[in-house]
Design a protein around this motif. Structure first.
Motif, PDB file in Angstrom:
ATOM      1  N   ILE A 196       0.818  -1.214   0.000  1.00 16.81           N
ATOM      2  CA  ILE A 196       0.000   0.000   0.000  1.00 16.81           C
ATOM      3  C   ILE A 196       0.848   1.260   0.000  1.00 16.81           C
ATOM      4  O   ILE A 196       0.343   2.353  -0.286  1.00 16.81           O
TER       5      ILE A 196
ATOM      6  N   GLU B 266      -0.302   5.129   0.963  1.00 13.65           N
ATOM      7  CA  GLU B 266      -1.100   4.712   2.111  1.00 13.65           C
ATOM      8  C   GLU B 266      -0.201   3.950   3.068  1.00 13.65           C
ATOM      9  O   GLU B 266       0.887   3.481   2.701  1.00 13.65           O
TER      10      GLU B 266
ATOM     11  N   HIS C 103      -9.764   5.811   6.092  1.00 10.68           N
ATOM     12  CA  HIS C 103      -9.046   6.754   5.228  1.00 10.68           C
ATOM     13  C   HIS C 103      -9.269   6.461   3.748  1.00 10.68           C
ATOM     14  O   HIS C 103      -9.340   7.383   2.923  1.00 10.68           O
ATOM     15  N   ILE C 104      -9.398   5.165   3.360  1.00 11.61           N
ATOM     16  CA  ILE C 104      -9.524   4.826   1.939  1.00 11.61           C
ATOM     17  C   ILE C 104     -10.976   4.785   1.480  1.00 11.61           C
ATOM     18  O   ILE C 104     -11.231   4.587   0.288  1.00 11.61           O
ATOM     19  N   LYS C 105     -11.922   4.988   2.403  1.00 11.90           N
ATOM     20  CA  LYS C 105     -13.336   4.890   2.054  1.00 11.90           C
ATOM     21  C   LYS C 105     -13.683   5.899   0.959  1.00 11.90           C
ATOM     22  O   LYS C 105     -13.379   7.091   1.075  1.00 11.90           O
TER      23      LYS C 105
ATOM     24  N   LYS D 198     -12.430   6.063  -2.049  1.00  9.81           N
ATOM     25  CA  LYS D 198     -11.383   6.234  -3.055  1.00  9.81           C
ATOM     26  C   LYS D 198     -11.511   5.164  -4.139  1.00  9.81           C
ATOM     27  O   LYS D 198     -12.088   4.102  -3.923  1.00  9.81           O
TER      28      LYS D 198
ATOM     29  N   THR E 111      -9.288   3.294  -5.174  1.00  8.86           N
ATOM     30  CA  THR E 111      -8.490   2.126  -4.785  1.00  8.86           C
ATOM     31  C   THR E 111      -9.128   1.328  -3.654  1.00  8.86           C
ATOM     32  O   THR E 111      -8.578   0.302  -3.243  1.00  8.86           O
ATOM     33  N   GLU E 112     -10.283   1.768  -3.147  1.00  6.00           N
ATOM     34  CA  GLU E 112     -10.863   1.142  -1.952  1.00  6.00           C
ATOM     35  C   GLU E 112     -11.080  -0.356  -2.137  1.00  6.00           C
ATOM     36  O   GLU E 112     -10.664  -1.168  -1.301  1.00  6.00           O
TER      37      GLU E 112
ATOM     38  N   LEU F 185      -7.699  -2.312  -2.402  1.00  4.27           N
ATOM     39  CA  LEU F 185      -6.949  -2.339  -1.145  1.00  4.27           C
ATOM     40  C   LEU F 185      -7.677  -3.187  -0.099  1.00  4.27           C
ATOM     41  O   LEU F 185      -7.033  -3.826   0.739  1.00  4.27           O
ATOM     42  N   HIS F 186      -9.006  -3.186  -0.141  1.00  3.96           N
ATOM     43  CA  HIS F 186      -9.760  -4.086   0.735  1.00  3.96           C
ATOM     44  C   HIS F 186      -9.351  -5.529   0.485  1.00  3.96           C
ATOM     45  O   HIS F 186      -9.117  -6.302   1.418  1.00  3.96           O
TER      46      HIS F 186
ATOM     47  N   GLY G   3      -6.715   0.227  -8.970  1.00  4.35           N
ATOM     48  CA  GLY G   3      -7.526   1.410  -8.692  1.00  4.35           C
ATOM     49  C   GLY G   3      -7.797   2.278  -9.898  1.00  4.35           C
ATOM     50  O   GLY G   3      -8.643   3.182  -9.822  1.00  4.35           O
TER      51      GLY G   3
END
Length: 708
Positions: A474, A479, A499-501, A503, A505-506, A509-510, A664
């Motif tokens: 990340i 991140e 923080h990534i909510k 975006k 890339t969410e 990254l999840h 993303g």
């Protein structure tokens, strides 16, 4: 005792350079004459494969420390790895296609390891055991079975008349399991399921592939039919029929194993979570119990269910249907004004549900400003507020909430997908979820306080190496997770998810974080649940469809009756339940992917927008906007440049034009093709023309035109 290759290999390896006497080993293992002969046969096999060397005096010595045994793990792209035989999660070395020899995914092998730069490479010396006995797939006219699982090569069918007769049908083959293994994969057709476009065929093939118990034996059904249909008035149960219990489930649900009731007070309230008392009907060791243990869980396919218990129980005696008296185990929770549990008790009871509500109905009620407030609906608003507070408390203590979207498949009358939508999680879903979590936690804490051994639901923290790898990944997206967070790892990950909510890339990254997490399992040691940030947790709320919940119910009954529980090997029960759970999840995941493929067949040639959510060496996966579907853009389809793969940056970069495709990124794609048998959907980038097919124009989706 049974003589297995892994045991022999471990014994020889432990003996080291001094060697091991096969005669002494036979005496230690107390082998019969025939078993001694088999032991020598296995030793000769290992010697032929290069694993050990025979020396004087009937001794054997492990030939070379770089020769190891392991399990072959193949990815769908053809590359794979050699895994530790006792810990399949531990990678010993990478396996290229040329190093595989005659090995297939799942084989137990001997391999040679050598170091190449920073990594170990493996080369298969010999397949020792073929641990996959059957494969399902599509029969072709040229005498092959094309497996549904892309990790396996095509199988040469030894009874070709079957392939000519049933060309294009789904079937199962029994693989050759005779040592030594060499040449192409061979097998015989043992069952033909039927044409692949029929729902019955799909279910039969998956039942066979995953070994799912499908039909109840007659004697099990007879035992279920003999169960009494009414509650014995002599049963010592608390009468809760005056309370306004309701069930809240999906529109298509048929079994209702949980009901809730909330009595608010100025300073908090009482929450009642009533669960169908399956343990009252299913006695330990009975035929019903044995069948439920073997199944482990119900399996849910779109439009179809393989239940853990016969319908006499799941849809009748243990279903909390409205206006019918039902036996339950009830968890009663006392709550303060902040919705914290200050006291709890669990006891047998009898309830009479007032209403069978759906998530849609409850969500609409909670949005309405003019809805009636009388019971049983009057408790819904206080329940919704209770769930909000419980959810906030869960996040505050470090609980993780990924809230990943789930696909909902709408079928036509023939069982084919008519539409795909993303299932919406409403406050109604959250309401029930928080009530069930609270009940499960209360039961686990109660049993622990009583010193009882029970089956916990355990979720370990992510391993340190996985966490470090995730942190490095990340970093390329600017991140990070603060490992020095004052609230520990829970706080660090909660901050990261927040923080990534929203975006781009969410989603990707999840998924990266989920791959770093341990898998939840059932075990007797209460090591806590990391994802929920709880020290004590178990499954109590679904005994109709999960066998571990039934075991917990039996432990509770033993506590209530002041007796010792029936002796069980909880470690073995936990391992079996975890395996059965994974089996069901894999089968459910595959049928959902098949339905997605069937739907996308009608979209071939159409254009969509999507987001790259996973990047691999052979291409990248794109998640479509507006449809819960993902597909692969193969590396070979990127013909406008030569692209290099950066695994750490999760991207491909063109060497000449420097065009980049990264996790993303938003991309425009064309649906290039669908392989139903392999469950694969292929995309291509819209502005890179395919060399294999003409350019298609973008228009309305074909399924829309077809339904007009």
């Amino acid at each position: 005792m049974s003589i297995e290759l892994p045991k022999l290999i471990q014994a020889v390896q432990r003996a080291g350079s001094k060697g091991l006497s096969l005669g002494a080993l036979a005496r230690r293992w107390q082998l019969s004459s025939s078993e001694k002969a088999y032991l020598h046969q296995l030793a000769r096999r290992l010697a032929e494969a290069g694993g050990l060397r025979m020396v004087r005096g009937g001794k054997v010595v492990w030939e070379h420390p770089s020769v190891v045994d392991g399990l072959v793990h193949v990815r769908s792209g053809g590359k794979g790895s050699l895994r530790h035989p006792d810990n399949p999660g531990e990678k010993l070395g990478v396996l290229g296609p040329r190093a595989m020899g005659a090995a297939i995914h799942g084989d137990y092998v001997l391999a040679h390891l050598r170091r190449r730069g920073p990594r170990w490479e493996a080369r298969i010396l010999q397949v020792l055991e073929r641990r996959v006995a059957h494969l399902a797939g599509l029969l072709s006219a040229d005498g092959r079975l094309i497996p549904q699982d892309p990790r396996y090569p095509d199988v040469r069918v030894e009874n070709p008349d079957e392939t000519r007769t049933y060309e294009g049908h789904l079937a199962a083959v029994s693989l050759e399991t005779t040592y030594p293994f060499s040449g192409p994969l061979r097998g015989e057709v043992v069952e033909v399921f039927g044409p692949p476009d029929q729902q019955e065929t799909e279910i039969r093939s998956l039942v066979f592939k995953y070994g799912l118990p499908h039909e109840f034996p007659p004697e099990v059904l007879q035992e279920a039919d003999r169960l009494p249909g009414s509650i014995d008035p002599n049963d010592e149960r608390q009468d809760l029929r005056h309370l306004p219990f309701v069930t809240i489930d999906g529109e298509t649900a048929k079994d209702f194993d949980d009901a809730v009731c909330f009595l608010p007070r100025k300073s908090g309230g009482r929450l009642y979570v009533a669960i169908a008392d399956v343990s009252h009907f299913v006695a330990p060791g009975s035929l019903l119990d044995q069948e439920a243990r073997e199944r482990g869980t119900s399996v849910y396919f779109p439009g179809y269910c393989i239940p853990m218990l016969p319908e006499r129980l799941s849809n009748d005696l243990c279903s909390l249907r409205p206006e019918e008296d039902r036996a339950v185990l009830c968890a009663e929770l006392l709550l303060d004004e902040d919705s914290r549990v200050t006291g709890s008790s669990v006891y047998p009871g009898v309830i009479r549900s007032r209403a069978r509500l759906t998530y849609t109905e409850v969500a609409a009620f909670l949005k309405s400003t003019s809805a009636p407030e009388e019971e049983p609906l009057g408790q819904l608003r206080p329940l919704a507020e209770l769930s909000r507070k419980m959810y906030a408390l869960r996040l505050a203590r470090g609980g993780l909430d990924f809230d990943l979207p789930e696909p909902e498949i709408i079928l036509d009358l023939q069982g084919r997908p008519e539409n795909l939508v993303t299932a919406k999680r409403t406050l109604a879903h959250r309401l029930i979820e928080e009530c069930m979590l609270a009940a499960n936690r209360a039961v686990a804490e109660l049993l622990s306080s009583q010193g009882r051994a029970f089956l916990s639901r355990v979720h370990d923290p992510p391993p340190a190496d996985k966490l470090q790898e995730f942190q490095q990944s990340i970093a390329y997206f600017n991140e990070g997770i603060n490992l020095a967070h004052p609230d520990g790892l829970h706080g660090a990950l909660a901050d990261f998810l927040g923080h990534i909510k929203g975006k781009s890339t969410e989603s990707g990254l999840h998924r990266l974080l989920l791959r770093s997490m341990a898998q939840a399992v059932y075990q007797p040691e209460a090591n806590g649940h990391f994802g929920l940030a709880l020290e004590q947790y178990c499954h109590f709320t679904s005994p109709i469809r999960r066998y571990p919940d039934l075991l917990v119910h039996r432990t509770l009954r033993a506590v209530m009756e002041g007796r010792a529980e029936r002796s069980l090997c909880l470690e073995g029960e936990g391992q079996l339940a975890s395996v059965r759970e994974r089996r069901a999840m894999e089968a459910e995941r595959e049928i959902v992917q098949l339905k997605k493929c069937q739907f996308m067949q009608e979209q071939v040639g159409e254009a969509f927008e999507g987001i790259i959510h996973h990047v691999a060496s052979f291409g990248f996966f794109v998640e479509l906007k507006g449809l819960p579907v993902e597909g692969l853009v193969p590396l070979v389809s990127l013909t406008d440049d030569f692209y290099s793969f950066d695994p750490e940056g999760h991207c491909f970069t063109g060497e000449r034009r420097r065009r980049r495709f990264q996790l993303g990124d938003k991309v425009a794609i064309i649906v290039e093709g669908v392989d139903l048998n392999r469950r694969e959907i292929t995309f291509r980038i819209q502005d890179i023309e395919s060399e294999n097919s003409p350019v298609r124009t973008t228009g309305r989706r074909r399924s829309q035109r077809r339904r007009r």
